[in-house]
Design an enzyme around this catalytic site. Structure first.
Site, PDB file in Angstrom:
ATOM      1  CG  ASP A 194       3.007 111.913  22.947  1.00  0.00           C
ATOM      2  OD1 ASP A 194       3.569 112.876  22.401  1.00  0.00           O
ATOM      3  OD2 ASP A 194       3.624 110.965  23.421  1.00  0.00           O
ATOM      4  CD  GLU A 431       6.467 112.938  31.529  1.00  0.00           C
ATOM      5  OE1 GLU A 431       6.149 112.115  32.423  1.00  0.00           O
ATOM      6  OE2 GLU A 431       6.486 112.662  30.316  1.00  0.00           O
ATOM      7  CD  GLN A 446      10.386 114.125  31.626  1.00  0.00           C
ATOM      8  OE1 GLN A 446      10.156 113.123  32.300  1.00  0.00           O
ATOM      9  NE2 GLN A 446      10.332 114.128  30.315  1.00  0.00           N
TER      10      GLN A 446
HETATM   11  C1  2M8 Z   1       6.322 111.834  25.547  1.00  0.00           C
HETATM   12  O1  2M8 Z   1       6.267 111.029  24.369  1.00  0.00           O
HETATM   13  C2  2M8 Z   1       6.655 109.646  24.344  1.00  0.00           C
HETATM   14  C3  2M8 Z   1       6.512 109.179  22.908  1.00  0.00           C
HETATM   15  O2  2M8 Z   1       7.357 109.907  22.071  1.00  0.00           O
HETATM   16  C4  2M8 Z   1       5.822 108.777  25.260  1.00  0.00           C
HETATM   17  O3  2M8 Z   1       4.784 109.208  25.765  1.00  0.00           O
HETATM   18  O4  2M8 Z   1       6.218 107.615  25.468  1.00  0.00           O
HETATM   19  C5  2M8 Z   1       5.959 113.268  25.127  1.00  0.00           C
HETATM   20  O5  2M8 Z   1       5.731 114.094  26.239  1.00  0.00           O
HETATM   21  C6  2M8 Z   1       7.068 113.836  24.252  1.00  0.00           C
HETATM   22  O6  2M8 Z   1       6.824 115.178  23.950  1.00  0.00           O
HETATM   23  C7  2M8 Z   1       8.433 113.710  24.922  1.00  0.00           C
HETATM   24  O7  2M8 Z   1       9.425 114.092  24.010  1.00  0.00           O
HETATM   25  C8  2M8 Z   1       8.697 112.261  25.394  1.00  0.00           C
HETATM   26  C9  2M8 Z   1       9.955 112.145  26.259  1.00  0.00           C
HETATM   27  O8  2M8 Z   1       9.939 113.103  27.303  1.00  0.00           O
HETATM   28  O9  2M8 Z   1       7.596 111.783  26.172  1.00  0.00           O
END
Ligand code: 2M8
Length: 462
Positions: A194, A431, A446
């Site tokens: 992101d 994470e 995670q």
């Molecule tokens: C993170 O993305 C989400 C948005 O999609 C967030 O930050 O709220 C990223 O690390 C993404 O790659 C991952 O799929 C998601 C859920 O682990 O978190």
């Protein structure tokens, strides 16, 4: 920042301890996050189903319960859009109110697009296509087991194949109208990385207009906001979302007017690797020859176009900003995309390994483990504690480990496997990790971290 305190002892055993069977601790994380037909990415920060998380989770579940692994992906496939798109989030109607933003209401995809499923609600974006790789892993884990399990897995492959083909076709057409072999993303969330500095220039190039008011929820689950994207980044993310809604998530309109259109090399390389997996699946399900040929063409085209995005000075592959008409010259792990897409010349492989093990990445002498930071510590945009701006991500290590194995680099792969598992032994299934101290950051427990640990352990016959 810790989202939920790690339960006592939820640490991965050191890799050299050769745990008996798959790690029960990693399996415990997946069980605790399990909602029967799908798995939460983390206990409270991420209360919905995320697309590429679920694919990684299925890879891990394949070693615990093959049927449940298949179910994880079946749940995701059930929300596939009519266009073939697999949405990046499937909203959990039972998630606590106000637990995640943007929520289903903000996306409003079922009302805005007739291509979206009416329920459950989904986001309007997608994420990297790990899915065919996970489906193949489910098959590999079942093979050699009793006939009933093999038959169940074969029938899962038969059901999944048309879903996967539609998904890959969508990415190769709607997301690549130029036929370039590279996938266009509409939002940094689609990349999965992101707030990587890969996107800084493209995000800064547009003005944020009038945004309907919103309250961030992610910060409620963390104690150190600097580990999450900044408010300024969130405004830009939300503005892009507003524009996608105005275009009713319709591809042609988005392509015409959207300010963020980037050819993502990591996404594209994962698609090539996923197409290789799909090709193997065609053999199991007896797919027609024309489909095999089509997939082979996608693989060839993808590799060729990634080769064209090679930067000979940085010795990395670079994303290409279609609006600015220039590459994003930032050194991040995405630059190793050709390692993931494979089929490299010996020279290109040597160059990539040279960069990977240079001080700019895993060869940096100050790292706690020889693992690549998500952004090179030599980049001005590097931040060791901020989300995708520097921390080490076990899922990325998994991708590189798997790619090194496929490239025949067995010793390097083993080093990456051991270092990843050692890092988890110190920090639990977090994470992401601070690259110099190995401190666990982001959410604890995670799911995808636990899942890749299971796959890495299984690779040693653990
Ligand atoms: C993170 O993305 C989400 C948005 O999609 C967030 O930050 O709220 C990223 O690390 C993404 O790659 C991952 O799929 C998601 C859920 O682990 O978190």
């Amino acid at each position: 920042m810790r989202e939920d305190p790690a339960p006592e002892g939820a640490k991965c055993p050191p890799a050299n301890e050769k745990s008996a069977g798959v790690s029960p601790l990693a399996a415990g994380v997946l069980r605790r996050n399990d909602l029967k037909t799908w798995t939460k990415p983390a206990p409270s920060l991420y209360p919905h189903q995320w697309s590429w998380d679920s694919a990684f989770i299925a890879l891990g579940l394949a070693h615990m319960d093959n049927r449940r692994a298949a179910q994880e992906l079946e749940t995701l496939f059930a929300s596939q859009w009519d266009t073939g798109k697999l949405p990046h989030i499937i909203f959990n109607p039972d998630a606590p109110p106000k637990s995640y933003f943007p929520d289903a209401e903000r996306w409003n995809s079922a009302t805005l697009s007739s291509d979206a499923p009416s329920e459950p609600h989904t986001s309007g974006l997608c994420q990297p296509p790990i899915h065919a790789i996970a489906v193949l892993r489910i098959w590999e884990a079942a093979r050699g087991k009793d006939e009933r399990r093999v038959e169940l897995a074969r029938s899962f492959l038969r059901d999944s194949y048309p879903r996967l083909l539609a998904w890959h076709l969508y990415l190769s057409t709607a997301r690549d109208p130029e036929g370039s072999g590279l996938v266009t993303i509409y939002h940094p969330w689609e990349s999965g990385t992101d707030n990587s500095p890969r996107w800084d220039a493209a995000l800064e190039a547009f003005e944020v207009g009038d945004l309907p008011p919103y309250t961030r929820r992610d910060l409620d689950h963390v104690t150190e906001p600097s580990q999450r994207p900044s408010d300024e980044e969130y405004n830009r993310y939300l503005w892009l979302l507003e524009l996608l809604k105005r275009a009713r998530y319709e591809e042609a309109g988005i392509y015409e007017a959207h300010p963020f259109l980037v050819k993502d090399v990591l996404f594209s390389a994962i698609l090539v690797a996923a197409n290789e997996a799909l090709l193997e699946i065609t053999a199991v399900v007896d797919a027609p020859d024309e489909e095999r040929t089509l997939i082979e063409d996608f693989i060839e085209r993808g590799r060729k176009s990634l080769d064209e995005r090679w930067d000979p000075d940085l010795k990395l592959c670079l994303d290409y900003d279609l609006r600015a008409e220039k590459p994003a010259r930032v050194r991040t792990v995405a630059g190793f995309a050709p390692l993931i897409s494979g089929g490299l010349s010996p020279e290109r492989l040597e160059d990539l390994l040279g960069t990977l093990y240079s001080p700019a990445f895993a060869g940096n002498p100050d790292l706690s483990h020889p693992l690549p930071p998500s952004t090179s510590p030599e980049e001005p945009g590097f931040h060791p504690r901020s989300y995708w701006r520097g921390p080490v991500w076990p899922v990325i290590n998994w991708l590189l480990w798997w790619s090194l194995l496929r490239a025949g680099e067995h010793e390097r792969a083993e080093e990456m496997r051991r270092a990843t598992l050692d890092g988890l032994a110190g920090g639990g299934f977090a994470e992401y990790f601070e690259p110099f101290t190995g401190e666990a950051l982001g959410a604890s427990d995670q799911s995808w971290t636990a899942a890749v640990a299971l796959d890495l352990l299984a690779a040693a016959g653990g």
